[in-house]
Scaffold this active site. Structure first.
Site, mmCIF file in Angstrom:
data_model
loop_
_atom_site.group_PDB
_atom_site.id
_atom_site.type_symbol
_atom_site.label_atom_id
_atom_site.label_comp_id
_atom_site.label_asym_id
_atom_site.label_seq_id
_atom_site.Cartn_x
_atom_site.Cartn_y
_atom_site.Cartn_z
ATOM 1 N N ASN A 94 -18.938 19.086 -48.010
ATOM 2 C CA ASN A 94 -20.027 18.618 -47.158
ATOM 3 C C ASN A 94 -19.767 19.168 -45.758
ATOM 4 O O ASN A 94 -18.868 18.711 -45.070
ATOM 5 C CB ASN A 94 -20.030 17.078 -47.162
ATOM 6 N N TRP A 95 -20.561 20.173 -45.381
ATOM 7 C CA TRP A 95 -20.326 20.835 -44.094
ATOM 8 C C TRP A 95 -20.834 20.011 -42.904
ATOM 9 O O TRP A 95 -20.619 20.393 -41.758
ATOM 10 C CB TRP A 95 -20.980 22.227 -44.069
ATOM 11 N N LYS A 96 -21.535 18.921 -43.182
ATOM 12 C CA LYS A 96 -22.108 18.078 -42.123
ATOM 13 C C LYS A 96 -22.867 18.960 -41.114
ATOM 14 O O LYS A 96 -23.516 19.911 -41.507
ATOM 15 C CB LYS A 96 -21.009 17.243 -41.453
ATOM 16 N N HIS B 278 -25.029 9.057 -47.579
ATOM 17 C CA HIS B 278 -23.734 9.223 -46.899
ATOM 18 C C HIS B 278 -23.610 8.143 -45.818
ATOM 19 O O HIS B 278 -24.597 7.786 -45.181
ATOM 20 C CB HIS B 278 -23.646 10.626 -46.289
ATOM 21 N N GLU C 39 -22.682 8.254 -42.912
ATOM 22 C CA GLU C 39 -23.193 8.652 -41.593
ATOM 23 C C GLU C 39 -24.712 8.494 -41.526
ATOM 24 O O GLU C 39 -25.269 8.201 -40.477
ATOM 25 C CB GLU C 39 -22.746 10.098 -41.285
ATOM 26 N N GLU D 115 -16.851 6.565 -51.123
ATOM 27 C CA GLU D 115 -16.320 7.022 -49.835
ATOM 28 C C GLU D 115 -16.065 5.814 -48.940
ATOM 29 O O GLU D 115 -16.973 5.363 -48.240
ATOM 30 C CB GLU D 115 -17.318 7.957 -49.154
ATOM 31 N N GLY E 232 -13.165 11.108 -42.147
ATOM 32 C CA GLY E 232 -12.895 11.773 -40.875
ATOM 33 C C GLY E 232 -11.758 11.153 -40.087
ATOM 34 O O GLY E 232 -11.564 11.466 -38.917
ATOM 35 N N SER F 46 -11.214 11.981 -46.162
ATOM 36 C CA SER F 46 -9.957 12.645 -45.789
ATOM 37 C C SER F 46 -9.231 13.265 -46.976
ATOM 38 O O SER F 46 -8.005 13.197 -47.072
ATOM 39 C CB SER F 46 -9.032 11.679 -45.032
ATOM 40 N N GLY G 95 -15.178 16.642 -46.541
ATOM 41 C CA GLY G 95 -15.811 16.956 -45.265
ATOM 42 C C GLY G 95 -15.007 18.003 -44.516
ATOM 43 O O GLY G 95 -15.081 19.198 -44.798
ATOM 44 N N GLY G 96 -14.177 17.547 -43.581
ATOM 45 C CA GLY G 96 -13.435 18.436 -42.680
ATOM 46 C C GLY G 96 -12.741 19.603 -43.370
ATOM 47 O O GLY G 96 -12.863 20.751 -42.937
HETATM 48 P P1 PGA Z 1 -13.822 13.926 -44.499
HETATM 49 O O1 PGA Z 1 -15.361 13.598 -44.826
HETATM 50 O O2 PGA Z 1 -13.278 14.685 -45.685
HETATM 51 O O3 PGA Z 1 -13.849 14.740 -43.249
HETATM 52 O O4 PGA Z 1 -13.129 12.617 -44.333
HETATM 53 C C1 PGA Z 1 -15.741 13.216 -46.117
HETATM 54 C C2 PGA Z 1 -17.230 12.979 -46.155
HETATM 55 O O5 PGA Z 1 -17.782 12.539 -45.134
HETATM 56 O O6 PGA Z 1 -17.887 13.225 -47.177
#
Ligand code: PGA
Length: 252
Positions: free
Chosen positions: A10-12, A96, A98, A168, A174, A214, A235-236
């Site tokens: 997930n490149w956000k 998600h 977010e 999640e 994050g 993470s 994500g990251g």
């Molecule tokens: P993260 O994000 O790996 O940076 O913790 C995961 C996500 O939001 O899907």
């Protein structure tokens, strides 16, 4: 029953046209895509057609990070499932944390998005998970059940068994603070039991449940060794080709 693991990046809201192309080229060469696992990336909306073209004829699937329930209409700034499908997306992330937190998306609205994904033949990845406060007050199970109850209310049991769930925990996203494999497994097991009640043993056994929060090269192996963890939502670490390739290449 064997479930094909699905590893999704997930490149956000990261990358632009040129850095996304560069990442695509690195992924094409760096990622091992044997038939025993599926790989996907979810770039920002504006970059989807570019990324789709750049990854053409690779085995990396491309998906959206969000979708609107309607097929079309006066909804400035939104995108429909049909539009995502028309540029080559085969899956979409829905709910998600977010989106829930910053855009106030609630479970019933997310349920309508699930239906939209089915309408356009996209695989929905439905995200859920508890906050730190909810975990510390012992509310995790109740929160997960409530999120599922509301979002799945308008789906038939066969539809429900076709979604992909991503557990999640909000406190792990994050933060560098990942759930231990045992903690994640506990919740994944609970989710599969929930689906067993909803769509029977076969449906529940087919259901893929991804873990997100993470996920890194140094913790993916332990997570993927758990019986009910069927992939990861990253994500990251998905923004770095070498890290993402190592995550795809997890060893159990
Ligand atoms: P993260 O994000 O790996 O940076 O913790 C995961 C996500 O939001 O899907």
């Amino acid at each position: 029953m064997s479930r094909i693991p699905f590893i999704v990046g997930n490149w956000k809201m990261y990358k632009n046209a040129s850095s996304a192309m560069e990442l695509c080229d690195q992924l094409r060469t760096g990622i091992r895509t044997a038939g025993d696992r599926e790989v996907g990336v979810a770039p920002p909306l504006a970059l989807l057609p570019l990324v789709q073209q750049r990854l053409e004829n690779s085995r990396i699937r491309v998906g959206g990070q969000n979708v609107h329930p309607q097929a079309e209409g006066a909804f400035t700034g939104e995108v429909s499932a049909e539009m995502l499908a028309s540029v080559g997306c085969s899956f979409v992330i829905i709910g998600h944390s977010e989106r829930r937190q910053h855009f106030n998306e609630g479970d019933s609205f997310l349920g309508a998005k699930l239906l939209a994904a089915f309408r356009a033949q996209l695989d929905p990845i439905f995200c859920l998970g508890e906050t730190l406060q909810e975990r510390e007050s012992g509310a995790t199970e109740g929160v997960i059940r409530r999120q599922l109850d509301k979002a799945l209310a308008s789906l038939t049991p066969p539809q429900a068994s076709r979604i992909i769930v991503a557990y999640e925990p909000v406190w792990a996203i994050g933060t560098g603070r990942t759930a231990t494999p045992e903690t994640a497994q506990q919740v994944h097991h609970l989710i599969r039991e929930y689906f067993r009640g909803l769509c029977g043993i076969e449906g529940a056994n087919r259901l893929r449940i991804l873990y997100g929060g993470s996920v890194k090269p140094d913790n993916v192996d332990g997570l993927m060794a758990q019986p009910d963890i069927d992939g990861t939502l990253v994500g990251g670490a998905s923004l770095n080709a070498a890290d993402f390739a190592r995550i795809v290449d997890y060893r159990t």
